[in-house]
Design a protein around this motif. Structure first.
Motif, PDB file in Angstrom:
ATOM      1  N   SER A  65       0.478  -1.728  -0.050  1.00 31.04           N
ATOM      2  CA  SER A  65      -0.219   0.058  -0.306  1.00 31.04           C
ATOM      3  C   SER A  65       0.834   1.072  -0.401  1.00 31.04           C
ATOM      4  O   SER A  65       0.253   2.400  -0.709  1.00 31.04           O
ATOM      5  CB  SER A  65      -1.065  -0.024   1.279  1.00 31.04           C
ATOM      6  N   VAL A  66       1.915   1.197   0.654  1.00 25.94           N
ATOM      7  CA  VAL A  66       2.993   2.141   0.994  1.00 25.94           C
ATOM      8  C   VAL A  66       3.284   2.747  -0.613  1.00 25.94           C
ATOM      9  O   VAL A  66       3.925   3.932  -1.098  1.00 25.94           O
ATOM     10  CB  VAL A  66       4.126   1.579   1.117  1.00 25.94           C
ATOM     11  N   GLY A  67       3.199   1.944  -1.352  1.00 24.58           N
ATOM     12  CA  GLY A  67       4.166   1.556  -2.469  1.00 24.58           C
ATOM     13  C   GLY A  67       3.464   1.810  -3.936  1.00 24.58           C
ATOM     14  O   GLY A  67       3.702   3.002  -4.292  1.00 24.58           O
ATOM     15  N   LYS A  68       1.690   1.696  -3.671  1.00 27.16           N
ATOM     16  CA  LYS A  68       0.660   2.011  -4.437  1.00 27.16           C
ATOM     17  C   LYS A  68       0.739   3.669  -4.055  1.00 27.16           C
ATOM     18  O   LYS A  68       0.409   4.481  -4.866  1.00 27.16           O
ATOM     19  CB  LYS A  68      -0.136   1.176  -4.195  1.00 27.16           C
ATOM     20  N   ARG A  69       0.620   4.067  -3.056  1.00 24.38           N
ATOM     21  CA  ARG A  69       0.728   5.505  -2.593  1.00 24.38           C
ATOM     22  C   ARG A  69       1.879   6.453  -3.253  1.00 24.38           C
ATOM     23  O   ARG A  69       1.144   7.801  -3.515  1.00 24.38           O
ATOM     24  CB  ARG A  69       1.044   6.356  -0.602  1.00 24.38           C
ATOM     25  N   ILE A  70       2.768   6.085  -3.310  1.00 23.63           N
ATOM     26  CA  ILE A  70       3.335   7.082  -3.536  1.00 23.63           C
ATOM     27  C   ILE A  70       3.349   6.972  -5.450  1.00 23.63           C
ATOM     28  O   ILE A  70       4.799   7.564  -6.017  1.00 23.63           O
ATOM     29  CB  ILE A  70       5.028   6.889  -3.734  1.00 23.63           C
ATOM     30  N   GLY A  71       2.706   5.870  -6.126  1.00 20.76           N
ATOM     31  CA  GLY A  71       2.529   5.508  -6.991  1.00 20.76           C
ATOM     32  C   GLY A  71       3.458   4.879  -7.847  1.00 20.76           C
ATOM     33  O   GLY A  71       3.879   4.261  -9.305  1.00 20.76           O
ATOM     34  N   LEU A  72       3.523   3.613  -8.119  1.00 21.10           N
ATOM     35  CA  LEU A  72       5.151   2.984  -8.352  1.00 21.10           C
ATOM     36  C   LEU A  72       3.606   1.657  -8.263  1.00 21.10           C
ATOM     37  O   LEU A  72       2.268   1.459  -8.133  1.00 21.10           O
ATOM     38  CB  LEU A  72       5.326   2.094  -7.363  1.00 21.10           C
ATOM     39  N   THR A  73       3.808   0.441  -9.653  1.00 27.51           N
ATOM     40  CA  THR A  73       2.998  -0.136 -10.076  1.00 27.51           C
ATOM     41  C   THR A  73       3.747  -1.434  -9.533  1.00 27.51           C
ATOM     42  O   THR A  73       4.524  -1.639  -8.876  1.00 27.51           O
ATOM     43  CB  THR A  73       3.143  -0.106 -11.275  1.00 27.51           C
ATOM     44  N   PHE A  74       2.483  -2.260  -9.593  1.00 27.37           N
ATOM     45  CA  PHE A  74       3.344  -3.896  -8.876  1.00 27.37           C
ATOM     46  C   PHE A  74       4.235  -4.295  -9.381  1.00 27.37           C
ATOM     47  O   PHE A  74       5.439  -4.724  -8.987  1.00 27.37           O
ATOM     48  CB  PHE A  74       1.826  -4.810  -8.925  1.00 27.37           C
ATOM     49  N   MET A  75       4.664  -4.291 -10.747  1.00 30.57           N
ATOM     50  CA  MET A  75       5.455  -4.438 -12.028  1.00 30.57           C
ATOM     51  C   MET A  75       7.193  -3.812 -11.333  1.00 30.57           C
ATOM     52  O   MET A  75       8.200  -4.136 -11.375  1.00 30.57           O
ATOM     53  CB  MET A  75       5.238  -4.362 -13.303  1.00 30.57           C
ATOM     54  N   GLU A  76       6.636  -2.618 -10.666  1.00 30.23           N
ATOM     55  CA  GLU A  76       7.617  -1.853 -11.318  1.00 30.23           C
ATOM     56  C   GLU A  76       7.870  -1.860  -9.046  1.00 30.23           C
ATOM     57  O   GLU A  76       9.568  -2.390  -8.536  1.00 30.23           O
ATOM     58  CB  GLU A  76       8.008   0.044  -9.835  1.00 30.23           C
ATOM     59  N   MET A  77       7.494  -2.293  -8.241  1.00 32.34           N
ATOM     60  CA  MET A  77       7.794  -2.669  -7.011  1.00 32.34           C
ATOM     61  C   MET A  77       7.934  -4.132  -7.192  1.00 32.34           C
ATOM     62  O   MET A  77       9.515  -4.579  -6.316  1.00 32.34           O
ATOM     63  CB  MET A  77       6.426  -2.965  -5.940  1.00 32.34           C
ATOM     64  N   LEU A 120      12.884  -0.228  -1.661  1.00 34.79           N
ATOM     65  CA  LEU A 120      10.997   0.551  -1.467  1.00 34.79           C
ATOM     66  C   LEU A 120      10.934   1.411  -0.411  1.00 34.79           C
ATOM     67  O   LEU A 120      10.564   2.436  -0.327  1.00 34.79           O
ATOM     68  CB  LEU A 120      10.464  -0.772  -0.987  1.00 34.79           C
ATOM     69  N   PHE A 121      11.433   0.699   1.032  1.00 35.48           N
ATOM     70  CA  PHE A 121      11.339   1.616   2.171  1.00 35.48           C
ATOM     71  C   PHE A 121      12.930   3.306   1.499  1.00 35.48           C
ATOM     72  O   PHE A 121      11.697   4.107   2.729  1.00 35.48           O
ATOM     73  CB  PHE A 121      12.676   1.189   3.900  1.00 35.48           C
ATOM     74  N   ASP A 122      13.893   3.214   1.553  1.00 37.42           N
ATOM     75  CA  ASP A 122      14.967   4.490   0.817  1.00 37.42           C
ATOM     76  C   ASP A 122      14.217   4.907  -0.340  1.00 37.42           C
ATOM     77  O   ASP A 122      13.517   6.473   0.078  1.00 37.42           O
ATOM     78  CB  ASP A 122      15.736   4.201   0.527  1.00 37.42           C
ATOM     79  N   LEU A 123      13.258   4.475  -0.888  1.00 38.77           N
ATOM     80  CA  LEU A 123      12.648   5.106  -2.150  1.00 38.77           C
ATOM     81  C   LEU A 123      11.399   5.964  -1.392  1.00 38.77           C
ATOM     82  O   LEU A 123      11.140   7.243  -1.646  1.00 38.77           O
ATOM     83  CB  LEU A 123      11.952   4.630  -3.327  1.00 38.77           C
ATOM     84  N   VAL A 124      10.742   5.148  -0.368  1.00 35.13           N
ATOM     85  CA  VAL A 124       9.548   5.914   0.274  1.00 35.13           C
ATOM     86  C   VAL A 124      10.558   7.202   1.140  1.00 35.13           C
ATOM     87  O   VAL A 124       9.675   8.035   1.397  1.00 35.13           O
ATOM     88  CB  VAL A 124       8.745   5.293   1.280  1.00 35.13           C
ATOM     89  N   LYS A 125      11.559   7.105   1.816  1.00 32.47           N
ATOM     90  CA  LYS A 125      11.933   8.107   2.788  1.00 32.47           C
ATOM     91  C   LYS A 125      12.414   8.930   2.253  1.00 32.47           C
ATOM     92  O   LYS A 125      12.103  10.177   2.637  1.00 32.47           O
ATOM     93  CB  LYS A 125      12.755   7.658   3.870  1.00 32.47           C
ATOM     94  N   SER A 126      12.447   8.429   1.166  1.00 30.32           N
ATOM     95  CA  SER A 126      13.225   9.833  -0.209  1.00 30.32           C
ATOM     96  C   SER A 126      12.122  10.677  -0.283  1.00 30.32           C
ATOM     97  O   SER A 126      11.826  11.681  -0.622  1.00 30.32           O
ATOM     98  CB  SER A 126      13.866   9.889  -1.189  1.00 30.32           C
ATOM     99  N   TYR A 127      11.289   9.938  -0.764  1.00 32.12           N
ATOM    100  CA  TYR A 127       9.720  10.384  -1.307  1.00 32.12           C
ATOM    101  C   TYR A 127       9.032  11.786  -0.289  1.00 32.12           C
ATOM    102  O   TYR A 127       8.358  12.387  -0.324  1.00 32.12           O
ATOM    103  CB  TYR A 127       8.733   9.328  -2.339  1.00 32.12           C
TER     104      TYR A 127
END
Length: 54
Positions: free
Chosen positions: A5-17, A25-32
């Motif tokens: 759900s966190v990945g989807k909130r920042i706009g990633l697709t399931f394939m990207e995740m 993914l955590f680093d990307l979310v922290k950066s975002y």
């Protein structure tokens, strides 16, 4: 499920995740979200000397 759900909130697709490691993914979310840039850091010796004018 929370990680997806966190990945989807920042706009990633399931394939990207799927291509990312959990740590990536955590680093990307922290950066975002802005990271932890505003947290205080410990003073080092040069900070103390600058404060006391030595």
């Amino acid at each position: 499920m929370d990680i997806l759900s966190v990945g989807k909130r920042i706009g990633l697709t399931f394939m990207e995740m799927n291509d990312l490691r959990i740590r990536d993914l955590f680093d990307l979310v922290k950066s975002y979200a802005g990271g932890r840039e505003d947290e205080p850091r410990n003073a080092n010796q040069s900070d103390i000397e600058a404060f006391y004018g030595r």
